[in-house]
Design a protein around this motif. Structure first.
Motif, PDB file in Angstrom:
ATOM      1  N   ILE A 164       0.857  -1.183   0.000  1.00 47.26           N
ATOM      2  CA  ILE A 164       0.000   0.000   0.000  1.00 47.26           C
ATOM      3  C   ILE A 164       0.896   1.237   0.000  1.00 47.26           C
ATOM      4  O   ILE A 164       1.808   1.355   0.825  1.00 47.26           O
ATOM      5  CB  ILE A 164      -0.917   0.020   1.239  1.00 47.26           C
ATOM      6  N   LYS A 165       0.641   2.164  -0.913  1.00 50.20           N
ATOM      7  CA  LYS A 165       1.441   3.388  -0.979  1.00 50.20           C
ATOM      8  C   LYS A 165       1.282   4.206   0.299  1.00 50.20           C
ATOM      9  O   LYS A 165       0.199   4.297   0.862  1.00 50.20           O
ATOM     10  CB  LYS A 165       1.025   4.232  -2.175  1.00 50.20           C
ATOM     11  N   VAL A 166       2.385   4.796   0.727  1.00 51.49           N
ATOM     12  CA  VAL A 166       2.381   5.711   1.871  1.00 51.49           C
ATOM     13  C   VAL A 166       2.456   7.137   1.335  1.00 51.49           C
ATOM     14  O   VAL A 166       3.213   7.421   0.401  1.00 51.49           O
ATOM     15  CB  VAL A 166       3.566   5.424   2.806  1.00 51.49           C
ATOM     16  N   GLY A 209      -1.132  -8.141 -12.998  1.00 50.43           N
ATOM     17  CA  GLY A 209      -2.164  -7.798 -12.025  1.00 50.43           C
ATOM     18  C   GLY A 209      -1.685  -6.941 -10.876  1.00 50.43           C
ATOM     19  O   GLY A 209      -2.434  -6.703  -9.929  1.00 50.43           O
ATOM     20  N   SER A 210      -0.457  -6.445 -10.940  1.00 54.07           N
ATOM     21  CA  SER A 210       0.055  -5.616  -9.848  1.00 54.07           C
ATOM     22  C   SER A 210      -0.672  -4.277  -9.830  1.00 54.07           C
ATOM     23  O   SER A 210      -0.771  -3.592 -10.853  1.00 54.07           O
ATOM     24  CB  SER A 210       1.558  -5.390 -10.020  1.00 54.07           C
ATOM     25  N   THR A 217       9.108  -2.853  -9.958  1.00 52.57           N
ATOM     26  CA  THR A 217      10.086  -2.538 -10.998  1.00 52.57           C
ATOM     27  C   THR A 217      11.208  -1.623 -10.516  1.00 52.57           C
ATOM     28  O   THR A 217      12.304  -1.639 -11.077  1.00 52.57           O
ATOM     29  CB  THR A 217       9.406  -1.876 -12.204  1.00 52.57           C
ATOM     30  N   VAL A 218      10.954  -0.813  -9.493  1.00 49.84           N
ATOM     31  CA  VAL A 218      11.944   0.154  -9.011  1.00 49.84           C
ATOM     32  C   VAL A 218      12.385  -0.232  -7.609  1.00 49.84           C
ATOM     33  O   VAL A 218      11.612  -0.154  -6.655  1.00 49.84           O
ATOM     34  CB  VAL A 218      11.365   1.591  -9.007  1.00 49.84           C
TER      35      VAL A 218
END
Length: 359
Positions: A164-166, A209-210, A217-218
């Motif tokens: 989950i992005k912060v 599905g990401s 990738t990074v």
């Protein structure tokens, strides 16, 4: 018919053990980091590459003289082949770094263990993990008094194990007034020096599905900083673990390889002085570290520790792995390097270094 002595009966066992261990070390040297199915043996604590030969040498003393010599030669051969994998550095306590000059750069690199995510929200939290809170997390960051902070796992994880992005950049700027901030994927870099360039380095492709492709990738964030009249590239890396939720796999090995190769290619093409640090998820026994370009010099001697370990802080008796590393090009002098305990805030120790442009 006379019966063989106990010592003579032990000869086959000691010799077989010594030969078997030598065969394992030879195979490890040949296969580690090159084939995915050797990832399991790679997980052994690096210290075993020194401890097992020591035990075998002690056992060889109890056997007959001729067998003792053979066992000792075989064991010493395995020790010589495995010493560089053991994580031991007998020269470190005698390494004397030059004093830091005025204006030296204080760097702090740390895997934050899912940023400031409450333990109760983890997937699931490890048994016995102490509680933590965001205020304590930020106090720990500020206490490092670093000019450059290279932070990994700027990410939360949900119960379904999805990243989950912060979005904590506003608070970072409040907590670190005057700092410049760069973020990519799950890495964030803070700097007292102006950021001239920031770029996430793409390596492995994202799985189908990401919902957050960049997370896969990074795995390195490069920032070029204006330091005095010069420019220094700082690489903030978090290379994939050899183990994911599904265990060991070819895909995981290939992702690690691709991300390290992408990092190495960027460093080779970069003419600037460079500093690299982060969580490589690779111990001294893992051959994948050979992908780090020769241009980067391991800062380990400045640690002045016989056996530095950075993981797992939650289990002190099992803290036998060093998987966090720091490197610098020859243009940068390393004056200080020490590991910083996280006091329950992370399963990793932080890395604190003082470096300067030497020429």
């Amino acid at each position: 018919m006379s019966r063989a002595s106990p010592a003579r009966r032990r000869v086959p066992l000691v010799l077989c053990a010594a030969v078997a261990w030598l065969a394992f070390v030879v195979l490890h040297r040949a296969l580690s980091g090159r084939v995915w199915w050797w990832q399991g043996p790679e997980l052994v604590p690096p210290l075993v590459f020194a401890a097992v030969p020591a035990v075998l040498l002690a056992a060889a003393l109890a056997v007959a003289r001729r067998a003792r010599r053979v066992a000792a030669v075989v064991t010493l051969a395995s020790l010589a082949l495995g010493w560089g994998l053991s994580g031991l550095d007998l020269a470190a306590p005698w390494h004397h770094a030059a004093p830091a000059p005025p204006g030296a750069i204080k760097v702090f690199s740390w895997n934050t263990w899912y940023w400031d995510q409450p333990v109760s929200a983890m997937m699931p939290p490890p048994t016995g993990t102490p509680a933590r809170d965001a205020d304590a997390f930020y106090r720990h960051l500020r206490a490092q008094d670093a000019d450059v902070l290279l932070l990994q796992e700027y990410v939360y994880f949900g119960p379904d194990s999805r990243p989950i992005k912060v979005d904590d950049l506003d608070r970072l700027r409040r907590e670190f007034p005057g700092y410049h901030v760069a973020a990519a994927s799950e890495m964030v870099t803070l700097s007292r020096f102006p950021i001239l360039l920031e770029r996430g380095i793409e390596g492995a492709p994202a799985p189908a599905g990401s919902g957050w492709p960049d997370f896969h990738t990074v795995k390195t964030l490069r920032t070029d900083l204006r330091v005095g009249s010069g420019t220094v590239s700082f690489y903030n890396s978090h290379i994939n673990s050899p183990v994911d939720q599904g265990g060991l796999s070819r895909d995981q090995h290939e992702a690690r390889d691709a991300n390290l190769r992408a990092l190495a290619a960027d460093i080779r093409a970069n003419p600037l002085p460079a500093f690299l640090a982060g969580d490589f998820n690779a111990s001294p026994a893992m051959g994948i570290l050979r992908l780090v370009p020769e241009r980067m010099v391991d800062a380990s001697p400045a640690l002045r520790s016989l056996y530095p370990a950075t993981w797992d802080e939650r289990r002190p008796l099992l803290s036998l792995w060093r998987i966090d590393w720091a490197y610098a090009t020859p243009e940068l002098a390393v004056h200080e390097y020490r590991l910083v305990r996280s006091n329950g805030l992370s399963d990793h120790s932080g890395q604190r270094l003082v470096v300067s442009l030497s020429r």
